[in-house]
Design a protein around this motif. Sequence first.
Motif, mmCIF file in Angstrom:
data_model
loop_
_atom_site.group_PDB
_atom_site.id
_atom_site.type_symbol
_atom_site.label_atom_id
_atom_site.label_comp_id
_atom_site.label_asym_id
_atom_site.label_seq_id
_atom_site.Cartn_x
_atom_site.Cartn_y
_atom_site.Cartn_z
ATOM 1 N N LEU A 292 0.827 -1.207 0.000
ATOM 2 C CA LEU A 292 0.000 0.000 0.000
ATOM 3 C C LEU A 292 0.864 1.261 0.000
ATOM 4 N N LEU A 293 1.957 1.237 0.736
ATOM 5 C CA LEU A 293 2.837 2.404 0.801
ATOM 6 C C LEU A 293 3.537 2.676 -0.520
ATOM 7 N N GLU A 294 3.637 1.657 -1.376
ATOM 8 C CA GLU A 294 4.259 1.842 -2.686
ATOM 9 C C GLU A 294 3.278 2.374 -3.722
ATOM 10 N N MET A 295 1.987 2.363 -3.409
ATOM 11 C CA MET A 295 0.986 2.907 -4.320
ATOM 12 C C MET A 295 0.975 4.432 -4.229
ATOM 13 N N PRO A 296 0.394 5.120 -5.217
ATOM 14 C CA PRO A 296 0.279 6.589 -5.121
ATOM 15 C C PRO A 296 -0.504 6.983 -3.870
ATOM 16 N N LEU A 297 0.086 7.823 -3.036
ATOM 17 C CA LEU A 297 -0.545 8.241 -1.793
ATOM 18 C C LEU A 297 -1.128 9.640 -1.945
ATOM 19 N N ARG A 298 -2.270 9.854 -1.334
ATOM 20 C CA ARG A 298 -2.942 11.139 -1.366
ATOM 21 C C ARG A 298 -3.194 11.598 0.066
ATOM 22 N N SER A 299 -3.429 12.890 0.216
ATOM 23 C CA SER A 299 -3.696 13.468 1.537
ATOM 24 C C SER A 299 -5.046 14.170 1.543
ATOM 25 N N ALA A 300 -5.665 14.232 2.716
ATOM 26 C CA ALA A 300 -6.943 14.934 2.871
ATOM 27 C C ALA A 300 -7.059 15.421 4.310
ATOM 28 N N ALA A 301 -7.562 16.627 4.478
ATOM 29 C CA ALA A 301 -7.800 17.194 5.806
ATOM 30 C C ALA A 301 -9.273 17.004 6.148
ATOM 31 N N LEU A 302 -9.557 16.082 7.071
ATOM 32 C CA LEU A 302 -10.937 15.724 7.397
ATOM 33 C C LEU A 302 -11.087 15.518 8.902
#
Length: 407
Positions: A292-302
């Motif tokens: 999972l860490l090797e996949m494209p990671l995204r961020s969100a403020a929630l």
Amino acid sequence: MARSPFSPSFWRSPLRGPWLTSVLGVVLLGGITVLFVTGLVSYAAYNPNLSPVNDKTPDKGILGFYLFSWPTDPHWLYRLNQGVHVTLGITLIPVLLAKLWSVVPKLFTLPPARSLAHALERLSLLLLVGGALFEFVTGVLNIQLDYIFPGSFYTLHFYGAWVFFAGFVAHVVLKMPMAWRNLRQLREEKNDLVPPSPAEPTVSRRGALWFVGGGSLLLFATTVGQNFGGSLRRTALLAPHAADPGSGPNGFQINKTAAYAGIRAADTDEEAWRLVVVGRDGRTVRLSRADLLEMPLRSAALPIACVEGWSTSDQWWRGVRLRDLAALVGYDEDPPDVLVESLQQRGAFRRAALRANQVADSRSLLALSVNGEDLTPDHGYPARIIVPAAPGVLNTKWVARMTFGDL
């Protein structure tokens, strides 16, 4: 002096009368209407489009009339709705108690029914008083995480709300003309609320209203802070403090610890844990945390917002988009619903459904870290769901399996 509450002379408080009752009733009319609407909205948020997976009231019939997918914008929608619902409910408790005190002689009026109209009024009063006490008591117990009542709070509170609101509407229809007339005139009408031989007053009616308002203000001040998180949460003396979240990036409130949920360290060990993702035509992939860490990671403020009314400020989550996981199992476009299952072995929401619009939102993540640090076990390590505007229990922790498809 009469010793029986069935005798009109038993009730001697000079405060009782149509004017006081009418003022309290008008306050409750507005407040309870808001409570009912926000309660129905919360029900819809728990059951996006009334998914059978999440639905805890399968026999609701026509009471499940509002069929729509719960939105993801604005991302603070559920936080606002539930904050208003819980804070207002607690704030109205002194008003409700004062209203019940003001009309208690009516509960002992004899004969029980003098006419059909009087019988309908008494029936509406029974539904109103019984329903109000049931809804407020179960609501307060739920806020404090004290589940001492039989059955599911979710189911009991939902059906109880409809019984209460039916009595509330009937009572308003029957009493609103009189209440409006009492508010517009200074002269009291003589009725069975006015004691035939009142005692000497020790406080005016307006003084009594100030006392009730002061109680409501105190409850508001000691509750509202739970809607904001951070230092303001310490002012929320009546909010649940079930678990100490500690300090640091993971130092924000939780309801359920890993130990409480029965999560063992062996189950979440990086070598042992695998996320199972199932999709189109049974296509299945198994992913380690490293995968999972090797996949494209995204961020969100929630934020996290729970039915008990508490919420956090926006936290900075980072992980894999749900729509990217759907693409791994054959849904490259238009991702469908997803059933999320937790390592947790018991509990009403260890399995939860998210609708397609929630999956498709680019801020909906399988989160691996928060505020720049790996999730702690209490916050769902090795991976948890985070979706904008979703109730906290649908942001499943300790995720083990995700099945994409129509639910």
